[in-house]
Write an enzyme that holds these catalytic residues in place. Structure first.
Site, PDB file in Angstrom:
ATOM      1  CG  HIS A  67       7.926 149.342  35.450  1.00  0.00           C
ATOM      2  ND1 HIS A  67       6.570 149.356  35.225  1.00  0.00           N
ATOM      3  CD2 HIS A  67       8.435 148.430  34.580  1.00  0.00           C
ATOM      4  CE1 HIS A  67       6.268 148.491  34.273  1.00  0.00           C
ATOM      5  NE2 HIS A  67       7.376 147.916  33.863  1.00  0.00           N
ATOM      6  CD  GLU A  70      11.425 148.969  31.567  1.00  0.00           C
ATOM      7  OE1 GLU A  70      10.868 148.308  30.664  1.00  0.00           O
ATOM      8  OE2 GLU A  70      11.463 148.577  32.752  1.00  0.00           O
ATOM      9  CG  HIS A  71       6.575 151.094  30.184  1.00  0.00           C
ATOM     10  ND1 HIS A  71       5.562 150.419  29.535  1.00  0.00           N
ATOM     11  CD2 HIS A  71       7.073 150.218  31.105  1.00  0.00           C
ATOM     12  CE1 HIS A  71       5.445 149.203  30.041  1.00  0.00           C
ATOM     13  NE2 HIS A  71       6.352 149.055  30.999  1.00  0.00           N
ATOM     14  CD  GLU A 147       4.469 145.702  32.783  1.00  0.00           C
ATOM     15  OE1 GLU A 147       5.502 145.100  33.134  1.00  0.00           O
ATOM     16  OE2 GLU A 147       4.491 146.801  32.196  1.00  0.00           O
TER      17      GLU A 147
END
Length: 453
Positions: A67, A70-71, A147
């Site tokens: 993840h 992905e950022h 997040e």
């Protein structure tokens, strides 16, 4: 009707495959597959790049790296500066985003069809030329930690699901959250992200899905131009990761600030491995719809409206995944009722199906709901692209989509009863309860920038 198509200009460059007309498919010499579905209803195109890597591929100590990368994919290449990717898509009149799952990581843009070439140029650039600047990493890891705080730590039901997976799965990577454990995020480095990128972000571990008002031959030529020069690399060996058999019921209690208690029951269940010959996964899909597919389904009708033991009650099951499956039952008890009473009510409804089955009318309603959901996907180009990409990510050919629907249509009442008897039993059950604690008088102050995704 099936046919074989060759692109004359690329016949020496592309490995031709047998294709089913619309969608069309070809594989580039570097291993990248390109799947195109022509849909002329609007002058737009959806362009998606799917990587066959997700949190299922992570190791202890590195949870959340899929993840996090992905950022980082939006933080620039030597040709495109940080944040410039999003600005270019917006300037082209489009929208874009990305998402990481247990089983895959995917990136998409939806733009006017004339901008498809620019989208391919941008995605091909970051497939192998990501900068991964340490300063950008230092900022983005803070965004990811924030997040996690916003979407998990401050969300009691999310905490319950996270703890449920950690208890239900003892060995399989599904036990870890996709966003990662906070301690792993705190100790993650730019080199960890670089290593993940170098291992998995290669054309032979990816496929491109394009849906829209396009010509497939033209899309294949664009793919050859922009993705074709990217060199393949050997992929890490994926070893089997089987979850040991569960030998009895497990329970957990999660205490967190919340307004209502929550009961979450998770049964180990199979997923589709053989599209043509499997029966139980389709029956479990139907069982989920019978319990919670519409307002007249068993849980909302009996537990919420008639018995008033729950303020909400539902069921969920996903028949497609790379790893093991789970059949979920979830709800919150009404005022004056306890989690134990709601759990007993859930069990009673399940036992009724196990002992007495389901009637023809409710099976027909559930089937209609499921099939309608599949058909409605055709109304959206994005949904069509998602359907293709998600099936391929778990090893199911997108060409089997029609067969999947046919298998759902063929589920009988006996199949549903058999599946309920076979899988909804205590030996494969984990029960989680959210014990609500007093809500804070003031919201937690944010400690960083708002997450993009």
């Amino acid at each position: 009707m099936r046919c074989t198509r060759l692109i004359p200009l690329l016949s020496l460059l592309l490995a031709p495959l047998l294709v089913q007309a619309n969608p069309f498919e070809y594989q580039l010499a570097n291993g990248l597959r390109v799947i195109v579905k022509e849909d002329r209803r609007a002058p737009t195109a959806v362009h998606m790049v799917w990587y066959r890597v997700g949190s299922i591929d992570e190791k202890n100590g590195l949870t959340g790296v899929a993840h996090l990368l992905e950022h980082m994919m939006f933080k620039g290449t030597p040709n495109v500066g940080p944040g410039e990717f999003n600005r270019r898509v917006a300037a082209a009149g489009g929208r874009d985003n990305a998402f990481t799952n247990r089983d895959y990581t995917a990136y998409f843009q939806q733009t006017p069809k004339e901008q498809l070439e620019e989208m391919m140029r941008l995605e091909a650039d970051r497939m192998r030329h990501l900068s991964l600047d340490p300063k950008e990493f230092a900022q983005e890891i803070k965004v990811v930690m924030e997040e996690r705080r916003m979407r998990t730590d401050d969300q009691p039901q999310a905490l319950l699901f996270e703890q449920m997976n950690a208890v239900a799965f003892q060995a399989h990577p599904y036990r870890a959250p996709v966003i990662g454990w906070m301690n792993d995020l705190e100790n993650m480095t730019a080199e960890d992200a670089r290593d993940w990128y170098d291992r998995w972000y290669v054309p032979n571990n990816a496929y491109v899905v394009v849906v829209g008002d396009v010509d497939h031959d033209a899309v294949f030529r664009l793919a050859e131009t922009y993705y074709g020069p990217l060199a393949p690399r050997a992929l890490p060996v994926r070893k089997p990761q089987e979850e040991p058999a569960q030998l009895g019921m497990r329970r957990l209690l999660v205490k967190a600030p919340a307004e209502l208690p929550v009961v979450l029951m998770a049964y180990k269940a199979p997923v589709i491995r053989d599209v043509a010959n499997d029966v139980d996964p389709y029956a479990l899909e139907m069982l989920s719809a019978i319990l919670d597919g519409h307002e007249g389904a068993r849980f909302p009708k009996r537990l919420v409206k008639e018995q008033r033991i729950a303020v909400n009650a539902g069921a969920g099951y996903d028949s497609t995944s790379r790893g093991p499956g789970m059949f979920f039952v979830q709800g919150s008890p009404s005022a004056g009722r306890t989690p134990a009473e709601l759990e007993a009510a859930f069990r009673a409804e399940i036992v009724r199906i196990q002992q007495h089955g389901v009637d023809a009318d409710e099976l027909a309603r559930a089937r209609a709901q499921l099939i309608a959901g599949e058909i409605y996907k055709l109304d959206s180009m994005f949904a069509q692209a998602m359907e293709i990409g998600q099936l391929e990510s778990v090893g199911i050919s997108y060409r089997d989509n029609t067969r999947l629907i046919d298998k759902l249509k063929a589920v009988t009442a006996a199949d549903v009863q058999t599946a309920a008897r076979r899988y909804l039993n205590d030996d494969a059950l984990t029960v989680g309860v959210l014990d609500p604690q007093p809500l804070p008088s003031a919201p937690r102050p944010r400690s960083g920038p708002a997450p993009r995704h």
